[in-house]
Design an enzyme around this catalytic site. Structure first.
Site, PDB file in Angstrom:
ATOM      1  N   ASP A  64       2.334   0.244  11.911  1.00 50.98           N
ATOM      2  CA  ASP A  64       2.277  -1.076  12.549  1.00 50.98           C
ATOM      3  C   ASP A  64       3.550  -1.897  12.386  1.00 50.98           C
ATOM      4  OD1 ASP A  64       2.068  -1.489   9.831  1.00 50.98           O
ATOM      5  OD2 ASP A  64       0.434  -2.942   9.960  1.00 50.98           O
ATOM      6  N   GLY A  66       0.822  -1.206   0.000  1.00 53.00           N
ATOM      7  CA  GLY A  66       0.000   0.000   0.000  1.00 53.00           C
ATOM      8  C   GLY A  66       0.855   1.255   0.000  1.00 53.00           C
ATOM      9  N   ASP A  78       4.838  -4.554   6.290  1.00 55.35           N
ATOM     10  CA  ASP A  78       5.225  -5.887   6.748  1.00 55.35           C
ATOM     11  C   ASP A  78       5.499  -6.857   5.602  1.00 55.35           C
ATOM     12  OD1 ASP A  78       3.871  -8.797   7.429  1.00 55.35           O
ATOM     13  OD2 ASP A  78       5.117  -8.062   9.076  1.00 55.35           O
ATOM     14  N   ARG A 130       0.997  -5.385  -5.479  1.00 55.81           N
ATOM     15  CA  ARG A 130       1.145  -6.555  -4.630  1.00 55.81           C
ATOM     16  C   ARG A 130       1.524  -7.717  -5.540  1.00 55.81           C
ATOM     17  NH1 ARG A 130      -0.492  -4.689   0.193  1.00 55.81           N
ATOM     18  NH2 ARG A 130      -2.090  -3.065   0.218  1.00 55.81           N
ATOM     19  N   ASP A 158      -0.436   2.661   8.490  1.00 61.47           N
ATOM     20  CA  ASP A 158      -0.968   1.962   9.659  1.00 61.47           C
ATOM     21  C   ASP A 158      -0.099   2.095  10.905  1.00 61.47           C
ATOM     22  OD1 ASP A 158      -3.252   1.043   8.366  1.00 61.47           O
ATOM     23  OD2 ASP A 158      -2.254  -0.760   7.632  1.00 61.47           O
ATOM     24  N   THR A 182       4.134   2.979   5.611  1.00 64.02           N
ATOM     25  CA  THR A 182       2.756   2.500   5.736  1.00 64.02           C
ATOM     26  C   THR A 182       1.978   3.443   6.634  1.00 64.02           C
ATOM     27  OG1 THR A 182       1.350   0.763   6.672  1.00 64.02           O
ATOM     28  CG2 THR A 182       3.591   0.913   7.526  1.00 64.02           C
ATOM     29  N   ARG A 190      -6.525  -2.729   9.622  1.00 64.00           N
ATOM     30  CA  ARG A 190      -6.988  -4.114   9.661  1.00 64.00           C
ATOM     31  C   ARG A 190      -6.517  -4.822  10.931  1.00 64.00           C
ATOM     32  NH1 ARG A 190      -4.773  -5.634   5.337  1.00 64.00           N
ATOM     33  NH2 ARG A 190      -3.035  -6.819   6.211  1.00 64.00           N
TER      34      ARG A 190
END
Length: 319
Positions: A129, A11, A103, A72, A127, A125, A171
């Site tokens: 994360d 992403g 990740d 992807r 996120d 990213t 997510r």
């Protein structure tokens, strides 16, 4: 090293272009050429790349998205495609790779490092994360985009005396929901890392109504449930009618914030330094305002954790 490459994968996030620029200019400062690989690992496999000079990364620091595009690439999980990509790089005299992504992108970089091709990961990213770094490139910009949207939703919620459920990205990680909810004064926040009690949400809304409050904002990370699902539960549970706003991919776009631009510059430059020092299988991050590098395997061994103190504070302030 005389030539390295850079790619963006997974992403997109605001600040990726600033990181690409930093890699190219830091490498050029040391007399090293940089090849830009297009469309992530798909381009790596096919050898789809071009030389990036100083001019080719001019005027991109303020642009969202990624100049190198992204995709992807499920087949990259297979050894044969990894070896195929390594062979393409060697044919082009590329001696190392900077991977900007999340990740999944890091897993690809780790696999290449294990096969003897030097790689370094840079966290890109929204996120936030990636274990081992306090912040990732794009998180701050996405956060401000979400806060601005919530502020506007609250304007109309106040005007029409409605309650809103706002669904945001996340997510497996709730940082966007948590930070945005706290900053925008949301009455309730639901994140994947923490259990929730629907009765608690209902009681918060009812307490507000009892003191004359006519609207509420509830933030839910997509990893918990959809905004529509939560709205349905509130209606069935307590006959609370809410409007639903799904912010979606607007969270990924936009000109990167000053914080993300500076972070991208620092992380991208550090990645080049690590490669030129002859080190591989490293992840770049920021900890206590200092740029660090650490074993990329730590990203897979450790698990991202939400800041519980922020989650507790959000409940205390939304009483």
């Amino acid at each position: 090293m005389k030539r390295i490459a850079v790619l963006t994968s997974g992403g997109d996030s605001p600040g990726m272009n600033a990181a690409i620029r930093a890699v190219v200019r830091k490498a050029s400062y040391h007399g090293v050429e940089v090849m830009g690989i297009f469309h992530g690992y798909e381009g790596f496999i096919e050898g789809r790349m071009e030389l990036l000079d100083l001019g080719s990364v001019g005027g991109i620091i303020q642009r969202g998205g990624t100049k190198l595009f992204s995709s992807r690439c499920p087949q990259f999980k297979e050894d044969r495609y990894q070896y195929q990509g390594i062979e393409k790089m060697r044919e082009a005299n590329v001696e190392g790779l900077v991977v900007i992504g999340g990740d999944g992108s890091y897993r690809g970089a780790h696999a290449l490092s294990q096969k003897g091709f030097p790689c370094v990961g840079v966290p890109g990213t929204i996120d936030n994360d990636i274990p081992g770094t306090e912040y990732t490139i794009g998180f701050d910009t996405a956060l401000n985009t979400v806060i601005e949207s919530i502020d506007k939703i609250r304007d109309t919620a106040t005007s029409h005396e409605n309650s809103f459920v706002v669904e945001v990205m996340g997510r497996d990680a709730g940082d966007i929901a948590l930070w945005a909810g706290l900053a925008a004064g949301a009455e309730s926040i639901l994140i994947p890392e923490e259990s929730y009690n629907i009765d608690d949400i209902v009681n918060r809304i009812k307490r507000g109504e009892a003191r004359g409050k006519k609207h509420s904002i509830i933030i839910v990370a997509e990893g918990v449930m959809s905004g529509s699902e939560l709205a349905k539960i509130l209606k069935e549970k307590a006959n609370i009618i809410t409007r639903v706003s799904v912010l979606g991919h607007i969270q990924r776009g936009g000109s990167p914030s000053a914080r993300d631009r500076v972070l991208a510059g620092r992380l991208g430059a550090k990645a080049v330094e690590v490669l030129l020092e002859g080190r591989s299988g490293r992840a770049i991050g920021i900890n206590n305002h200092q740029i660090i590098d650490y074993d990329i395997e730590e990203v897979f061994i450790n698990k991202h954790k939400a800041d519980v103190t922020l989650y507790t504070l959000s409940k205390e302030l939304s009483i």
